[in-house]
Scaffold this active site. Structure first.
Site, PDB file in Angstrom:
ATOM      1  N   LYS A 103     -21.937  37.814  78.275  1.00 19.14           N
ATOM      2  CA  LYS A 103     -21.818  38.531  79.548  1.00 19.14           C
ATOM      3  C   LYS A 103     -20.860  37.800  80.486  1.00 19.14           C
ATOM      4  O   LYS A 103     -20.760  36.574  80.442  1.00 19.14           O
ATOM      5  CB  LYS A 103     -23.198  38.625  80.214  1.00 19.14           C
ATOM      6  CG  LYS A 103     -24.215  39.390  79.395  1.00 19.14           C
ATOM      7  CD  LYS A 103     -25.611  39.278  79.975  1.00 19.14           C
ATOM      8  CE  LYS A 103     -26.168  37.876  79.923  1.00 19.14           C
ATOM      9  NZ  LYS A 103     -27.585  37.778  80.309  1.00 19.14           N
ATOM     10  N   GLY A 121     -31.682  38.711  88.763  1.00 13.87           N
ATOM     11  CA  GLY A 121     -32.295  39.540  87.713  1.00 13.87           C
ATOM     12  C   GLY A 121     -31.324  40.416  86.938  1.00 13.87           C
ATOM     13  O   GLY A 121     -31.751  41.273  86.169  1.00 13.87           O
ATOM     14  N   THR A 122     -30.024  40.196  87.117  1.00 13.30           N
ATOM     15  CA  THR A 122     -29.060  41.058  86.413  1.00 13.30           C
ATOM     16  C   THR A 122     -29.204  40.936  84.892  1.00 13.30           C
ATOM     17  O   THR A 122     -29.173  41.937  84.173  1.00 13.30           O
ATOM     18  CB  THR A 122     -27.597  40.741  86.798  1.00 13.30           C
ATOM     19  OG1 THR A 122     -27.393  39.333  86.666  1.00 13.30           O
ATOM     20  CG2 THR A 122     -27.273  41.185  88.208  1.00 13.30           C
ATOM     21  N   GLY A 123     -29.339  39.693  84.412  1.00 14.27           N
ATOM     22  CA  GLY A 123     -29.397  39.483  82.958  1.00 14.27           C
ATOM     23  C   GLY A 123     -30.648  40.101  82.353  1.00 14.27           C
ATOM     24  O   GLY A 123     -30.604  40.718  81.281  1.00 14.27           O
ATOM     25  N   THR A 142     -27.613  39.572  93.058  1.00 11.12           N
ATOM     26  CA  THR A 142     -27.529  39.676  91.591  1.00 11.12           C
ATOM     27  C   THR A 142     -28.722  38.993  90.914  1.00 11.12           C
ATOM     28  O   THR A 142     -28.646  38.608  89.754  1.00 11.12           O
ATOM     29  CB  THR A 142     -26.222  39.056  91.072  1.00 11.12           C
ATOM     30  OG1 THR A 142     -26.163  37.704  91.556  1.00 11.12           O
ATOM     31  CG2 THR A 142     -24.997  39.829  91.515  1.00 11.12           C
TER      32      THR A 142
HETATM   33  N1  ADP Z   1     -20.761  40.902  90.485  1.00 12.35           N
HETATM   34  C1  ADP Z   1     -20.912  41.719  89.445  1.00 12.35           C
HETATM   35  N2  ADP Z   1     -20.307  42.944  89.429  1.00 12.35           N
HETATM   36  C2  ADP Z   1     -20.460  43.783  88.373  1.00 12.35           C
HETATM   37  N3  ADP Z   1     -21.179  43.458  87.287  1.00 12.35           N
HETATM   38  C3  ADP Z   1     -21.796  42.260  87.231  1.00 12.35           C
HETATM   39  C4  ADP Z   1     -21.691  41.331  88.306  1.00 12.35           C
HETATM   40  N4  ADP Z   1     -22.421  40.230  87.995  1.00 12.35           N
HETATM   41  C5  ADP Z   1     -22.951  40.464  86.779  1.00 12.35           C
HETATM   42  N5  ADP Z   1     -22.552  41.675  86.304  1.00 12.35           N
HETATM   43  C6  ADP Z   1     -22.952  42.276  85.029  1.00 12.35           C
HETATM   44  O1  ADP Z   1     -24.370  42.133  84.931  1.00 12.35           O
HETATM   45  C7  ADP Z   1     -24.748  41.862  83.584  1.00 12.35           C
HETATM   46  C8  ADP Z   1     -25.507  40.528  83.554  1.00 12.35           C
HETATM   47  O2  ADP Z   1     -24.537  39.491  83.562  1.00 12.35           O
HETATM   48  P1  ADP Z   1     -24.718  38.007  84.078  1.00 12.35           P
HETATM   49  O3  ADP Z   1     -24.895  38.038  85.560  1.00 12.35           O
HETATM   50  O4  ADP Z   1     -23.590  37.226  83.530  1.00 12.35           O
HETATM   51  O5  ADP Z   1     -26.092  37.583  83.400  1.00 12.35           O
HETATM   52  P2  ADP Z   1     -27.173  36.514  83.836  1.00 12.35           P
HETATM   53  O6  ADP Z   1     -28.051  37.171  84.864  1.00 12.35           O
HETATM   54  O7  ADP Z   1     -27.879  36.236  82.550  1.00 12.35           O
HETATM   55  O8  ADP Z   1     -26.442  35.323  84.368  1.00 12.35           O
HETATM   56  C9  ADP Z   1     -23.436  41.868  82.777  1.00 12.35           C
HETATM   57  O9  ADP Z   1     -23.227  43.169  82.264  1.00 12.35           O
HETATM   58  C10 ADP Z   1     -22.395  41.521  83.833  1.00 12.35           C
HETATM   59  O10 ADP Z   1     -21.089  41.973  83.483  1.00 12.35           O
HETATM   60  C1  MP5 Z   2     -39.074  34.626  85.168  1.00 11.23           C
HETATM   61  C2  MP5 Z   2     -37.589  34.653  85.191  1.00 11.23           C
HETATM   62  N1  MP5 Z   2     -36.914  35.027  84.093  1.00 11.23           N
HETATM   63  C3  MP5 Z   2     -35.564  35.056  84.102  1.00 11.23           C
HETATM   64  C4  MP5 Z   2     -34.862  34.701  85.227  1.00 11.23           C
HETATM   65  C5  MP5 Z   2     -33.348  34.717  85.200  1.00 11.23           C
HETATM   66  O1  MP5 Z   2     -32.843  35.612  86.132  1.00 11.23           O
HETATM   67  P1  MP5 Z   2     -31.370  36.221  86.006  1.00 11.23           P
HETATM   68  O2  MP5 Z   2     -31.517  37.496  85.238  1.00 11.23           O
HETATM   69  O3  MP5 Z   2     -30.923  36.457  87.408  1.00 11.23           O
HETATM   70  O4  MP5 Z   2     -30.500  35.251  85.272  1.00 11.23           O
HETATM   71  C6  MP5 Z   2     -35.586  34.322  86.362  1.00 11.23           C
HETATM   72  N2  MP5 Z   2     -34.948  33.956  87.499  1.00 11.23           N
HETATM   73  N3  MP5 Z   2     -36.946  34.296  86.321  1.00 11.23           N
END
Ligand code: ADP
Ligand code: MP5
Length: 288
Positions: free
Chosen positions: A175, A210-212, A208
């Site tokens: 990602k 919880g996006t992942g 952002t």
């Molecule tokens: N600022 C942003 N604008 C648009 N898409 C985003 C943004 N930040 C994350 N994403 C998307 O959200 C999803 C989760 O990505 P990411 O944030 O890298 O994961 P994580 O929460 O595990 O760090 C991916 O599809 C990424 O491309």
């Molecule tokens: C219990 C729990 N699981 C996962 C995440 C990761 O969060 P993110 O999706 O923003 O990387 C978090 N902050 N808390």
């Protein structure tokens, strides 16, 4: 009417934006029945993680056994697993119940820096869980930790995806939320043959949290309903884009995403996709 069921095996986020809470909201929005196995309870809000309380091995095992005895999931996703012991228990349950359509989100560190996976558990993730995964969804720091490759450009990102794929998972999606690109958020998929990029406009927002988790839960929702991995990834990218685009402005730190936004857009007849998909065959066949 047959109901598709999805299981999340993850940590609880008391603030409701990530972890189990984000997963169940996503399952519900995407029309699948959600179930959960809680691996840890976190005391957490939009300002950060104030406490981490892992569940006992027995508590995790019994939750898995309860699901296994009665409620076969059509797909499952893993999130925060915390320790090598919990990873091994989860992998053993997946094998023994022959659960299929597995999404592994290799959660390691919360955005505020708190550790959600013990360092020595990375090895267990690689050797016990990745071989069972249909889709593994590391962010860039997680892909670096899993592959041992520092990601500085698209070539090193492809190398990292290939290295992770060697552990036996079917699809690796690295990602791009953490990328420096200010215009696009691009996720790179590798299926063992071909690299495909899923790009959307980068949204400039601090909300952002919880996006992942949300992204991986949306993939599992798609797989539970019989979509292919590619179709489920496309759905998930659209779901997370909508969820980031319309923040809820909750809390005074990094707020959660909006799990209602995607379906609201669908109901309002929004354009079908914000996501640009580039299938670059030039990368195929191990030339890079
Ligand atoms: N600022 C942003 N604008 C648009 N898409 C985003 C943004 N930040 C994350 N994403 C998307 O959200 C999803 C989760 O990505 P990411 O944030 O890298 O994961 P994580 O929460 O595990 O760090 C991916 O599809 C990424 O491309
Ligand atoms: C219990 C729990 N699981 C996962 C995440 C990761 O969060 P993110 O999706 O923003 O990387 C978090 N902050 N808390």
């Amino acid at each position: 009417m047959s109901i598709n069921k999805a299981l999340t095996i993850a940590g609880s986020d008391s603030g409701g934006g990530a972890g189990i809470q984000a997963d169940l909201k996503t399952f519900q929005e995407l029309g699948v029945y959600g179930m959960s196995v809680i691996t840890a309870v976190t005391a957490q809000n939009t300002l950060g993680v104030q406490g981490v309380f892992p569940m006992s091995a027995q508590a995790v095992e019994q939750q898995l056994a309860s699901i296994g005895a009665d409620l076969r999931p059509d797909a499952l996703k893993t999130g925060m697993l915390f320790s090598s012991e919990i990873i091994q228990i989860v992998a053993a349950a997946i094998r023994s119940y022959n659960w299929e359509r597995i999404v592994v989100d290799p959660v390691m560190i919360a955005k505020g820096g708190a550790s959600l996976l013990q360092q020595e558990a990375i090895d267990a993730m690689l050797h016990h869980l990745l071989p069972l995964a249909d889709v593994v969804t590391p962010n860039i720091p997680e892909a670096e930790a899993l592959s041992g490759i520092v990601i500085t450009d698209s070539a090193s990102r492809q190398q990292a995806a290939k290295r992770i794929h060697e552990y036996g998972c079917q699809h690796v999606m690295i990602k791009g939320g953490h990328e420096a690109d200010t215009v696009y958020a691009t996720d790179l998929l590798y299926d063992g043959k071909t690299f495909t990029e899923f790009s959307s406009r980068r949204l400039h927002t601090p909300h952002t949290h919880g996006t992942g988790c949300t992204f991986a839960a949306a993939i599992a929702s798609g797989l539970a309903q019989g979509l292919s991995a590619n179709e489920a990834l496309r759905l998930a990218k659209n779901f997370i884009h909508a969820a980031i685009a319309e923040p809820l402005y909750i809390g005074s730190g990094h707020g959660p995403t909006n799990h209602w936004a995607y379906q609201r857009g669908v109901r309002a007849g929004a354009a079908s996709s914000d996501v640009i998909i580039v299938n670059n065959d030039a990368y195929a066949g191990g030339t890079r």
